[in-house]
Design an enzyme around this catalytic site. Structure first.
Site, PDB file in Angstrom:
ATOM      1  N   GLN A 117     -11.450  -3.802   1.457  1.00  0.00           N
ATOM      2  CA  GLN A 117     -12.172  -3.870   0.181  1.00  0.00           C
ATOM      3  C   GLN A 117     -12.188  -5.276  -0.423  1.00  0.00           C
ATOM      4  O   GLN A 117     -12.570  -5.438  -1.590  1.00  0.00           O
ATOM      5  CB  GLN A 117     -11.546  -2.893  -0.836  1.00  0.00           C
TER       6      GLN A 117
ATOM      7  N   GLY B  13     -13.065  -0.509   9.887  1.00  0.00           N
ATOM      8  CA  GLY B  13     -11.741  -0.438   9.270  1.00  0.00           C
ATOM      9  C   GLY B  13     -10.852   0.635   9.863  1.00  0.00           C
ATOM     10  O   GLY B  13      -9.652   0.412  10.077  1.00  0.00           O
ATOM     11  N   THR B  14     -11.409   1.790  10.134  1.00  0.00           N
ATOM     12  CA  THR B  14     -10.590   2.881  10.667  1.00  0.00           C
ATOM     13  C   THR B  14      -9.992   2.468  12.007  1.00  0.00           C
ATOM     14  O   THR B  14      -8.804   2.682  12.277  1.00  0.00           O
ATOM     15  CB  THR B  14     -11.448   4.148  10.826  1.00  0.00           C
TER      16      THR B  14
ATOM     17  N   CYS C 242     -13.746   9.644   1.650  1.00  0.00           N
ATOM     18  CA  CYS C 242     -13.323  10.384   2.829  1.00  0.00           C
ATOM     19  C   CYS C 242     -12.734  11.743   2.467  1.00  0.00           C
ATOM     20  O   CYS C 242     -12.772  12.654   3.263  1.00  0.00           O
ATOM     21  CB  CYS C 242     -12.297   9.565   3.612  1.00  0.00           C
TER      22      CYS C 242
ATOM     23  N   THR D 135     -18.994  -2.357  25.538  1.00  0.00           N
ATOM     24  CA  THR D 135     -20.096  -3.313  25.437  1.00  0.00           C
ATOM     25  C   THR D 135     -20.256  -3.776  23.997  1.00  0.00           C
ATOM     26  O   THR D 135     -20.233  -2.968  23.070  1.00  0.00           O
ATOM     27  CB  THR D 135     -21.402  -2.653  25.935  1.00  0.00           C
TER      28      THR D 135
ATOM     29  N   HIS E 156     -19.457  -3.161   6.632  1.00  0.00           N
ATOM     30  CA  HIS E 156     -20.369  -2.429   5.737  1.00  0.00           C
ATOM     31  C   HIS E 156     -19.912  -2.464   4.275  1.00  0.00           C
ATOM     32  O   HIS E 156     -20.570  -1.932   3.401  1.00  0.00           O
ATOM     33  CB  HIS E 156     -20.597  -0.993   6.224  1.00  0.00           C
TER      34      HIS E 156
HETATM   35  N1  PLP Z   1      -9.552   1.054   4.549  1.00  0.00           N
HETATM   36  C1  PLP Z   1     -10.045   1.061   3.313  1.00  0.00           C
HETATM   37  C2  PLP Z   1      -9.227   0.497   2.182  1.00  0.00           C
HETATM   38  C3  PLP Z   1     -11.326   1.578   3.054  1.00  0.00           C
HETATM   39  O1  PLP Z   1     -11.814   1.587   1.814  1.00  0.00           O
HETATM   40  C4  PLP Z   1     -12.075   2.122   4.149  1.00  0.00           C
HETATM   41  C5  PLP Z   1     -13.413   2.714   3.927  1.00  0.00           C
HETATM   42  O2  PLP Z   1     -13.675   3.356   2.931  1.00  0.00           O
HETATM   43  C6  PLP Z   1     -11.510   2.073   5.432  1.00  0.00           C
HETATM   44  C7  PLP Z   1     -10.251   1.540   5.592  1.00  0.00           C
HETATM   45  C8  PLP Z   1     -12.255   2.600   6.623  1.00  0.00           C
HETATM   46  O3  PLP Z   1     -13.211   1.662   7.033  1.00  0.00           O
HETATM   47  P1  PLP Z   1     -14.449   2.085   7.953  1.00  0.00           P
HETATM   48  O4  PLP Z   1     -15.375   2.870   7.089  1.00  0.00           O
HETATM   49  O5  PLP Z   1     -15.050   0.793   8.392  1.00  0.00           O
HETATM   50  O6  PLP Z   1     -13.918   2.861   9.109  1.00  0.00           O
END
Ligand code: PLP
Length: 376
Positions: free
Chosen positions: A176, A70-71, A320, A234, A198
């Site tokens: 989510q 996600g990040t 986070c 990769t 995940h």
């Molecule tokens: N966006 C949202 C709404 C999330 O809840 C999260 C993770 O908690 C992320 C982005 C980040 O995802 P990732 O942990 O796969 O980098």
């Protein structure tokens, strides 16, 4: 010790089927980019994973860019689109995940203009509010589908329509959503959407970015030209395959999961409401996975530590920001005082959470609370 893992919005365990798929695929020796047969075997498994992922979100396989989660997806859209121009305006919200907020602030520091929309008391962003904020130079609107702290669900289809009417592209962070709510990027008519395996029973560090066919997006990572040049590196063949297997399973079980989570959330809410000076922050119509609770007068850090001692695992605000114990930007945007935001805990339920775990969490929370209210 009895334990209750109620932190499924932070991450949820891999399903047995995903673990088995991972183990099978991890035995393949080849690099999916190699032209020899060993490489082709890896490529086939990778593409099988991609197809499962695409089908789970209503996309075509070619529209799926495989990445590390996600990040990365959020950063890719915000930073990537801005690399196509030297100035302009983007719109996002005050309650996005930091994976959108941080790159948006970086753009602001580079001279782009950024509007952070404030949610209403229900946590919602309205179409009218977005319409008012759009400008001729707005090139991107980024609004998440489900909020990871309070569970509010935005009407992304309606918001995307408003953005498109003004000529802006629309991105949604749907990290989510899959497995809890219906997901269909075509029906939403969004241009970009971020997903992370995940959160639905796949491995950590694997995700995908949906990029609507024909749209231009510069790569974030340059190198070997994988993913149609959009994302070098990769391929994580086993991770992608396991993510696909888990996605298919999560998407097909979504209606039952939703009903199960609603029942558990009602139990958890009833238990928490019976405690003194406790209020709930999550929203009734939102994702049934999320329960956000404030214990007025409690020290949030002590509360989480005491919960941990009880074998109850939850988050303070978002995972986070948990390390730094900053008050949650989402709760303060909803109007909570800093002290109340600091005294808040997020429980998040999973598809395999049991009533016993919820019961244990309520009892553990009640005991932890007694030890975490300094003047009680
Ligand atoms: N966006 C949202 C709404 C999330 O809840 C999260 C993770 O908690 C992320 C982005 C980040 O995802 P990732 O942990 O796969 O980098």
């Amino acid at each position: 010790m009895t334990e209750a893992y109620l932190d499924h919005a932070a991450t949820t365990p891999m399903t047995p089927a995903a673990l088995a798929a991972y183990a099978r695929a991890a035995e393949l020796a080849g690099n999916a980019a190699s032209v020899h047969r060993a490489g082709q075997r890896a490529r086939e498994v990778l593409e099988e994973g991609r197809s499962l992922l695409a089908a789970s979100i209503g996309a075509r396989p070619l529209e799926v860019t495989l990445n590390a989660g996600g990040t990365e997806g959020d950063n890719h859209v915000v930073l990537g689109l801005s690399a196509l121009r030297s100035s302009g305006h983007i719109i996002t919200t005050q309650i996005e995940h930091s994976a959108v907020l941080a790159p948006a602030r970086t753009l602001a520091a580079r001279g782009f203009e950024v509007t952070f929309l404030a949610p209403d008391a229900q946590g919602r962003i309205t179409g009218a509010q977005l319409r008012d904020a759009l400008r001729p130079d707005t090139f991107l609107v980024s609004i998440h589908h489900v909020n990871n702290e309070i569970g509010v669900v935005q009407d992304v289809a309606a918001l995307a329509k408003v953005a498109h009417e003004a000529g802006a592209l629309f991105h949604t962070d749907a990290v989510q959503s899959l497995g809890v709510l219906p997901v269909d990027v075509q029906a939403w008519n969004v241009d970009f959407a971020t997903f992370s395996a995940h959160k639905w029973g796949g491995p950590k560090g694997v995700g995908l970015l949906y990029v609507r066919r024909g749209l231009e997006l510069p790569p974030l990572l340059l190198g070997g030209g994988q993913e149609q040049g959009l994302r070098a590196g990769t391929h994580n063949v086993a991770g992608v395959y396991a993510a696909g297997v888990a996605a298919q399973d999560a998407a097909s079980a979504q209606p039952q999961t939703h009903a199960h989570l609603r029942r558990l959330r009602a139990l958890l809410e009833a238990g928490l409401r019976s405690l003194p000076d406790v209020t709930l922050n999550h929203l009734a119509g939102g994702s049934p996975k999320i329960v956000s609770v404030t214990a007025h007068g409690a020290d949030g850090e002590a509360l989480l530590m005491n919960l941990d001692l009880e074998g109850v695992y939850a988050s303070a605000g978002s995972a986070c920001s948990a390390g730094t114990m900053q008050p949650s930007h989402v709760l303060t945007a909803l109007g909570l005082e800093e002290a109340a935001a600091r005294a808040s805990v997020r429980f998040s339920l999973g598809r395999f959470t049991t009533e016993l775990e919820v019961d244990h969490a309520v009892r553990g929370y009640a005991r932890a609370l007694q030890r975490s209210r300094p003047f009680a």
